[in-house]
Design a protein around this motif. Sequence first.
Motif, PDB file in Angstrom:
ATOM      1  N   PRO A 108       5.045   7.251  -3.192  1.00  0.00           N
ATOM      2  CA  PRO A 108       5.278   5.807  -3.147  1.00  0.00           C
ATOM      3  C   PRO A 108       6.394   5.366  -2.211  1.00  0.00           C
ATOM      4  O   PRO A 108       6.765   4.189  -2.231  1.00  0.00           O
ATOM      5  CB  PRO A 108       5.673   5.506  -4.600  1.00  0.00           C
ATOM      6  N   SER A 109       6.958   6.263  -1.404  1.00  0.00           N
ATOM      7  CA  SER A 109       8.139   5.887  -0.631  1.00  0.00           C
ATOM      8  C   SER A 109       7.814   4.853   0.437  1.00  0.00           C
ATOM      9  O   SER A 109       6.700   4.783   0.954  1.00  0.00           O
ATOM     10  CB  SER A 109       8.769   7.118   0.028  1.00  0.00           C
ATOM     11  N   ASP A 110       8.811   4.040   0.783  1.00  0.00           N
ATOM     12  CA  ASP A 110       8.633   3.012   1.813  1.00  0.00           C
ATOM     13  C   ASP A 110       8.221   3.648   3.135  1.00  0.00           C
ATOM     14  O   ASP A 110       7.394   3.107   3.866  1.00  0.00           O
ATOM     15  CB  ASP A 110       9.932   2.217   2.012  1.00  0.00           C
ATOM     16  N   VAL A 112       6.538   6.322   3.684  1.00  0.00           N
ATOM     17  CA  VAL A 112       5.137   6.722   3.643  1.00  0.00           C
ATOM     18  C   VAL A 112       4.229   5.503   3.698  1.00  0.00           C
ATOM     19  O   VAL A 112       3.220   5.479   4.401  1.00  0.00           O
ATOM     20  CB  VAL A 112       4.862   7.572   2.379  1.00  0.00           C
ATOM     21  N   GLN A 113       4.600   4.445   2.958  1.00  0.00           N
ATOM     22  CA  GLN A 113       3.787   3.228   2.972  1.00  0.00           C
ATOM     23  C   GLN A 113       3.677   2.650   4.383  1.00  0.00           C
ATOM     24  O   GLN A 113       2.623   2.171   4.798  1.00  0.00           O
ATOM     25  CB  GLN A 113       4.393   2.168   2.069  1.00  0.00           C
ATOM     26  N   SER A 114       4.783   2.700   5.125  1.00  0.00           N
ATOM     27  CA  SER A 114       4.769   2.128   6.471  1.00  0.00           C
ATOM     28  C   SER A 114       3.807   2.867   7.379  1.00  0.00           C
ATOM     29  O   SER A 114       3.338   2.327   8.381  1.00  0.00           O
ATOM     30  CB  SER A 114       6.182   2.142   7.073  1.00  0.00           C
ATOM     31  N   GLY A 115       3.495   4.115   7.041  1.00  0.00           N
ATOM     32  CA  GLY A 115       2.519   4.880   7.801  1.00  0.00           C
ATOM     33  C   GLY A 115       1.115   4.737   7.258  1.00  0.00           C
ATOM     34  O   GLY A 115       0.197   5.410   7.689  1.00  0.00           O
ATOM     35  N   THR A 116       0.943   3.865   6.268  1.00  0.00           N
ATOM     36  CA  THR A 116      -0.340   3.616   5.617  1.00  0.00           C
ATOM     37  C   THR A 116      -0.923   4.901   5.043  1.00  0.00           C
ATOM     38  O   THR A 116      -2.093   5.206   5.250  1.00  0.00           O
ATOM     39  CB  THR A 116      -1.360   2.953   6.572  1.00  0.00           C
ATOM     40  N   PHE A 117      -0.098   5.646   4.340  1.00  0.00           N
ATOM     41  CA  PHE A 117      -0.625   6.758   3.570  1.00  0.00           C
ATOM     42  C   PHE A 117       0.231   6.954   2.338  1.00  0.00           C
ATOM     43  O   PHE A 117       1.192   6.223   2.126  1.00  0.00           O
ATOM     44  CB  PHE A 117      -0.751   8.039   4.394  1.00  0.00           C
ATOM     45  N   GLY A 118      -0.183   7.930   1.505  1.00  0.00           N
ATOM     46  CA  GLY A 118       0.464   8.068   0.206  1.00  0.00           C
ATOM     47  C   GLY A 118      -0.227   7.189  -0.816  1.00  0.00           C
ATOM     48  O   GLY A 118      -1.430   6.908  -0.720  1.00  0.00           O
ATOM     49  N   ALA A 119       0.536   6.733  -1.798  1.00  0.00           N
ATOM     50  CA  ALA A 119      -0.041   6.003  -2.929  1.00  0.00           C
ATOM     51  C   ALA A 119      -0.730   4.711  -2.528  1.00  0.00           C
ATOM     52  O   ALA A 119      -1.654   4.253  -3.210  1.00  0.00           O
ATOM     53  CB  ALA A 119       1.046   5.715  -3.969  1.00  0.00           C
ATOM     54  N   VAL A 120      -0.295   4.092  -1.432  1.00  0.00           N
ATOM     55  CA  VAL A 120      -0.918   2.849  -0.998  1.00  0.00           C
ATOM     56  C   VAL A 120      -2.422   3.025  -0.752  1.00  0.00           C
ATOM     57  O   VAL A 120      -3.207   2.067  -0.858  1.00  0.00           O
ATOM     58  CB  VAL A 120      -0.210   2.307   0.268  1.00  0.00           C
ATOM     59  N   LEU A 121      -2.850   4.256  -0.488  1.00  0.00           N
ATOM     60  CA  LEU A 121      -4.265   4.521  -0.239  1.00  0.00           C
ATOM     61  C   LEU A 121      -5.112   4.419  -1.505  1.00  0.00           C
ATOM     62  O   LEU A 121      -6.344   4.398  -1.414  1.00  0.00           O
ATOM     63  CB  LEU A 121      -4.449   5.900   0.391  1.00  0.00           C
ATOM     64  N   MET A 122      -4.476   4.334  -2.690  1.00  0.00           N
ATOM     65  CA  MET A 122      -5.252   4.090  -3.899  1.00  0.00           C
ATOM     66  C   MET A 122      -6.013   2.768  -3.796  1.00  0.00           C
ATOM     67  O   MET A 122      -7.018   2.567  -4.468  1.00  0.00           O
ATOM     68  CB  MET A 122      -4.341   4.065  -5.132  1.00  0.00           C
ATOM     69  N   ARG A 123      -5.539   1.880  -2.941  1.00  0.00           N
ATOM     70  CA  ARG A 123      -6.219   0.597  -2.748  1.00  0.00           C
ATOM     71  C   ARG A 123      -7.410   0.697  -1.795  1.00  0.00           C
ATOM     72  O   ARG A 123      -8.162  -0.268  -1.649  1.00  0.00           O
ATOM     73  CB  ARG A 123      -5.234  -0.426  -2.170  1.00  0.00           C
ATOM     74  N   GLN A 124      -7.557   1.850  -1.138  1.00  0.00           N
ATOM     75  CA  GLN A 124      -8.601   1.993  -0.117  1.00  0.00           C
ATOM     76  C   GLN A 124      -9.401   3.281  -0.334  1.00  0.00           C
ATOM     77  O   GLN A 124      -9.376   4.186   0.506  1.00  0.00           O
ATOM     78  CB  GLN A 124      -7.983   1.990   1.273  1.00  0.00           C
ATOM     79  N   PRO A 125     -10.122   3.375  -1.444  1.00  0.00           N
ATOM     80  CA  PRO A 125     -10.852   4.625  -1.711  1.00  0.00           C
ATOM     81  C   PRO A 125     -11.895   4.950  -0.650  1.00  0.00           C
ATOM     82  O   PRO A 125     -12.172   6.127  -0.392  1.00  0.00           O
ATOM     83  CB  PRO A 125     -11.495   4.377  -3.080  1.00  0.00           C
ATOM     84  N   LEU A 187      10.361  -0.580  -7.240  1.00  0.00           N
ATOM     85  CA  LEU A 187      10.850   0.683  -7.767  1.00  0.00           C
ATOM     86  C   LEU A 187      11.054   1.656  -6.619  1.00  0.00           C
ATOM     87  O   LEU A 187      10.248   1.725  -5.692  1.00  0.00           O
ATOM     88  CB  LEU A 187       9.858   1.296  -8.770  1.00  0.00           C
ATOM     89  N   SER A 188      12.120   2.427  -6.696  1.00  0.00           N
ATOM     90  CA  SER A 188      12.371   3.466  -5.704  1.00  0.00           C
ATOM     91  C   SER A 188      11.459   4.660  -5.980  1.00  0.00           C
ATOM     92  O   SER A 188      10.889   4.775  -7.075  1.00  0.00           O
ATOM     93  CB  SER A 188      13.827   3.923  -5.779  1.00  0.00           C
ATOM     94  N   PRO A 189      11.313   5.585  -5.012  1.00  0.00           N
ATOM     95  CA  PRO A 189      10.542   6.797  -5.290  1.00  0.00           C
ATOM     96  C   PRO A 189      11.043   7.543  -6.526  1.00  0.00           C
ATOM     97  O   PRO A 189      10.237   8.027  -7.325  1.00  0.00           O
ATOM     98  CB  PRO A 189      10.724   7.618  -4.014  1.00  0.00           C
ATOM     99  N   LYS A 190      12.369   7.607  -6.695  1.00  0.00           N
ATOM    100  CA  LYS A 190      12.909   8.280  -7.874  1.00  0.00           C
ATOM    101  C   LYS A 190      12.500   7.554  -9.146  1.00  0.00           C
ATOM    102  O   LYS A 190      12.071   8.176 -10.129  1.00  0.00           O
ATOM    103  CB  LYS A 190      14.443   8.367  -7.785  1.00  0.00           C
ATOM    104  N   GLU A 191      12.609   6.223  -9.148  1.00  0.00           N
ATOM    105  CA  GLU A 191      12.227   5.449 -10.330  1.00  0.00           C
ATOM    106  C   GLU A 191      10.733   5.577 -10.602  1.00  0.00           C
ATOM    107  O   GLU A 191      10.305   5.577 -11.765  1.00  0.00           O
ATOM    108  CB  GLU A 191      12.606   3.988 -10.133  1.00  0.00           C
ATOM    109  N   ASN A 192       9.937   5.727  -9.550  1.00  0.00           N
ATOM    110  CA  ASN A 192       8.495   5.885  -9.722  1.00  0.00           C
ATOM    111  C   ASN A 192       8.135   7.208 -10.381  1.00  0.00           C
ATOM    112  O   ASN A 192       6.999   7.378 -10.838  1.00  0.00           O
ATOM    113  CB  ASN A 192       7.782   5.760  -8.374  1.00  0.00           C
ATOM    114  N   ARG A 193       9.071   8.139 -10.428  1.00  0.00           N
ATOM    115  CA  ARG A 193       8.815   9.412 -11.110  1.00  0.00           C
ATOM    116  C   ARG A 193       9.158   9.337 -12.587  1.00  0.00           C
ATOM    117  O   ARG A 193       8.844  10.279 -13.331  1.00  0.00           O
ATOM    118  CB  ARG A 193       9.614  10.543 -10.448  1.00  0.00           C
ATOM    119  N   ASP A 194       9.822   8.251 -13.019  1.00  0.00           N
ATOM    120  CA  ASP A 194      10.291   8.189 -14.396  1.00  0.00           C
ATOM    121  C   ASP A 194       9.906   6.925 -15.157  1.00  0.00           C
ATOM    122  O   ASP A 194       9.637   6.985 -16.354  1.00  0.00           O
ATOM    123  CB  ASP A 194      11.829   8.302 -14.427  1.00  0.00           C
TER     124      ASP A 194
END
Length: 345
Positions: A108-110, A112-125, A187-194
């Motif tokens: 979920p990191s910013d 990674v999102q800026s590169g259009t990959f990671g968790a943001v891809l859950m929106r684009q199956p 949420l930060s990447p760390k917060e997204n883990r907890d």
Amino acid sequence: MGPKSQARSGFAEVQHAARLSVAPMMDWTDRHCRYLHRILSREALLYTEMVTAPALVQGGALHLLDYNPEEHPVALQLGGSDPQELAKATRLGADVGYDEINLNVGCPSDRVQSGTFGAVLMRQPELVADCVAAMAEASDVEVTIKCRIGVDEQEPEEVLPDFLEKTSAAGVTRFTIHARKAWLQGLSPKENRDIPPLDYDLVKRMKAAYPHLHISINGGIASLDLAEELLAAGLDGVMIGRAAYHNPADILVEADRRIYGGARQITAHDAVREMLPYIERHLDGGGKLHQITRHMLGLFSGRPGARAWRRVLSENATKPGAGVALVEEALSHVAEFDGSEARSA
């Protein structure tokens, strides 16, 4: 430690190894960390840190693919969202012998999102399906996915089945599901883990709904007891992250016996001694001691002498000339542990 295999592991072996895996963790699961983990467990599946496809394909950073032959079975995790670029990166990973190529659909990191990959891809199956289809076409190495149950305001009960159906139709049969949503804003990447609540039951329902898929669960798993419980509930695998890094002996020393039914016996002391020749080779090649020992600080967590072990290494491993003798000095502070001693804070 002798190598488990100098060549790529077979499909069946990797499927078997995936009963327990150590999660890909940025800045942590580098090749030195993985070498230590392979000493502790001969069976568990190991993952690289995420490597971005652009770094390999556009940047030519092929050194990011370096690993030790002893690490097999070992998987390469890629980040990216361009199917052809991911296909090229997959070929590069396959050519150097990785046993699995995993697509990151969970970070979920910013950055990674800026590169259009990671968790943001859950929106684009559909895009993910295109990516994994191209990756699978590029080599005969199994392509897998690590994902979340959803992001932001998505409803996991609706989103996750749709995601699994569309991406499995593209050829993926093995998934690792981090049983939390990712909140991409706030949420930060760390917060997204907890902070987002865990939903193990949803992941179990996905396995029941899609019995033909190999589904591993990730998120908040900090003991082999819980891992065994989740496997007994019908899941195919369990992936452990921070607990395996911070308390590697607690998770991995007993894994071969408890998860895989083996008879191998090893202690944290044994693991340190087996690391010494590897450390010597690293130093002889111009490496620094702390590049390895930073991954070893938690080996004796909770056991008598653990504080002294950590102190000696953390205070001295970066000093000029630090070498194997320092590791042996640190080890001398820790009582041999055979499983019978009481653990201490």
